[in-house]
Design a protein around this motif. Sequence first.
Motif, short mmCIF file in Angstrom:
data_model
loop_
_atom_site.label_atom_id
_atom_site.label_comp_id
_atom_site.label_asym_id
_atom_site.label_seq_id
_atom_site.Cartn_x
_atom_site.Cartn_y
_atom_site.Cartn_z
N GLU A 1 17.16 55.81 -15.11
CA GLU A 1 17.79 54.60 -16.04
C GLU A 1 16.81 53.50 -15.51
OE1 GLU A 1 22.17 54.78 -16.86
OE2 GLU A 1 21.89 55.23 -14.98
N ARG B 1 17.93 49.77 -17.48
CA ARG B 1 18.96 49.04 -16.79
C ARG B 1 18.34 47.83 -15.86
NH1 ARG B 1 23.72 51.98 -13.49
NH2 ARG B 1 24.19 49.91 -13.28
N GLU C 1 14.54 45.85 -19.79
CA GLU C 1 15.03 46.03 -20.97
C GLU C 1 13.80 46.39 -22.08
OE1 GLU C 1 17.65 42.91 -22.08
OE2 GLU C 1 19.71 43.88 -21.07
N ARG D 1 22.41 38.89 -20.58
CA ARG D 1 22.74 40.05 -20.14
C ARG D 1 23.44 39.74 -18.73
NH1 ARG D 1 17.30 42.70 -17.99
NH2 ARG D 1 18.76 44.12 -17.06
N ARG E 1 30.79 44.51 -21.41
CA ARG E 1 29.98 44.96 -20.67
C ARG E 1 30.54 45.06 -19.33
NH1 ARG E 1 26.18 42.72 -17.12
NH2 ARG E 1 24.29 43.75 -16.73
N ASN F 1 28.32 53.59 -9.76
CA ASN F 1 27.44 52.68 -10.55
C ASN F 1 27.93 52.72 -12.22
OD1 ASN F 1 27.29 55.50 -11.49
ND2 ASN F 1 25.01 55.48 -11.46
#
Length: 620
Positions: free
Chosen positions: A57, A60, A63, A568, A601, A620
């Motif tokens: 990932e 993360r 972006e 973010r 989020r 996580n």
Amino acid sequence: MSLLDALDRARALRPLDVALAQSLRRLDPETPDAVLVAAALASLAVAAGHAGFDPAEPQRLVEAPFAWPEIGAWRAALEASRWVARPERGDDESAPYAPLVFEHGLVYLRRYREYERRLAEGLRRIGHAPPQHGAAGADAFPADIDALVPEPLAPLFHQLFPDTASGDDAQSRAAAAALRHSLLLVTGGPGTGKTTTITRMLVLLAAQARDAGTPPPRIALAAPTGRAAERMAESVRHALQALTALGVDEGLCAQLPTAGTTLHRLLETIPDKPVFRRDADNPLSYDVVVVDEASMIDLPLMAKLVEAVQDGARLVLLGDPDQLPSVEAGDVLAGILGAASEAEQGKPSVEGDPAAFPARHIHLTRGYRQSAALDLVPLAAAVREGDSDTALSLLRSGELSGVHFHEGDVDVLQSHGKHLLAHWTALAEASDPAEALARAGRLRILTAVREGPQGARILNARIEELLAGTRRGSGPASGGSRYFHGRPLLITENSYRHRLFNGDVGICLRDDSGTLMTWFPGDDPRNPRPFHPASLPAHDSAFAMTVHKAQGSEFDEVWLVLPERYNRVLSRELVYTGMTRARSMLHVAGTACVIAEALARHAGRWSGLGWRLGESAWCN
């Protein structure tokens, strides 16, 4: 163009991240680009608060769209690299100098993997040790809490916890657990009675020692920041006064400490060094170490704290699991709580040891302790759950006393400048530094971000300009020094030499001789410590500060200013933490869209601590 070069050109990496990768390439030009990128991302992950990063990932961390390596090929390159240790196959010995570690799906910088390993080892050591004067800990609470309390302590226990008979009093369960467990976790939101519970627990431990004919337990009260430590000590002092009024033995109450300390002072800093005098070879001399605001503690500091707790001592961690994790790397409290939860469900540890993670966790849920003017409970609950519809409905209703929603307001200095300016002007009118510091804590603008129009840096600069005309030529607009009478300051880096640490707040005031000094809280809140401004470590103004920096503090009036557009860094944890810094009045300025996006989020972090402690799933 290699992926590393593309990331560098797009400024997706910091210069430090790129430098690490390039150093490996210089040492071995044949190093695959995938390994170099992994090294850079492992470094970037620490800066973003993670212990490591998952190559499955990478978005993360970055972006922007990039052609990431196929995950199977990426893992194969990592496993084959000389720069990557694989503990699962015994590489701790065969590759002791590899700068990276690939373990259980995460790529770590070696140092942070070691912090995780040492922390897990230390927590298990503390938890498995039998508590002083206590019986072996039970795997689960019996239905009757009295069964956990030794008979000689029963009268005092019921005096301290009269609600025990109801069977669902979490405070009494926490105190009972402390009699039998060396590692205790007490969590809950603001005002749920964490410190009151701990105070009564410590009185029980003092009585337990007296009953055993041994000296009173040596107790330390600590927190990550000076303000949090003082808040904790103040709460303990108030709780002791209440116990004395109830007729609890004053001799027992007198054995409890009434002053708190920062973790850095507790561990005894060494100037200009990242290590402490107190460590595994020179442990703390306390029998009970109580640490508040555990969610704020980063991975390296928690590892060093745990290693310094002597064998046989109790460690009690207090915190709010719904708050933001630490500014630095790690989400330590979440990992510990996850492991404790699985242990209490009877699940075995991953090491094959049938003994579960030896910690007892009690979560307090009784109502918030807040002024009658502030009704924050339903709003805080909606934010914690990520329920933006309910949160916005509550904000817009105007029915929550003390809560004010300034929907769409992107400039509170323009719309409410007169009210805010009156508070800041009053700081310069305080009779002494102690009073000025107390006044400074009554109101604070909290921001989600540091940069941008709604960021702390620009707001502070604008506030300084607004105040310049009131400083008789000493303000920034007049060409004078930025260190003007009445300016609050926020320390932004640790200075072990000065005993000033990231997050400490002080204020500029002239002393009796007319010299402008900066004053910071000391061990005695009535006697702040003076410093010449030129001697201070890195610092900013503290009219406005980020929510992260405000953790561990409370203010009578909070103005939570959200950015005009989604960022973010926004999360439900950030909004919750900012809101719950308010004691009497909360103002929220922002758009409905940004609030909804923030509550959607969750501020999760990559960490292997839960797995190391016995949790089957990653935190996580």
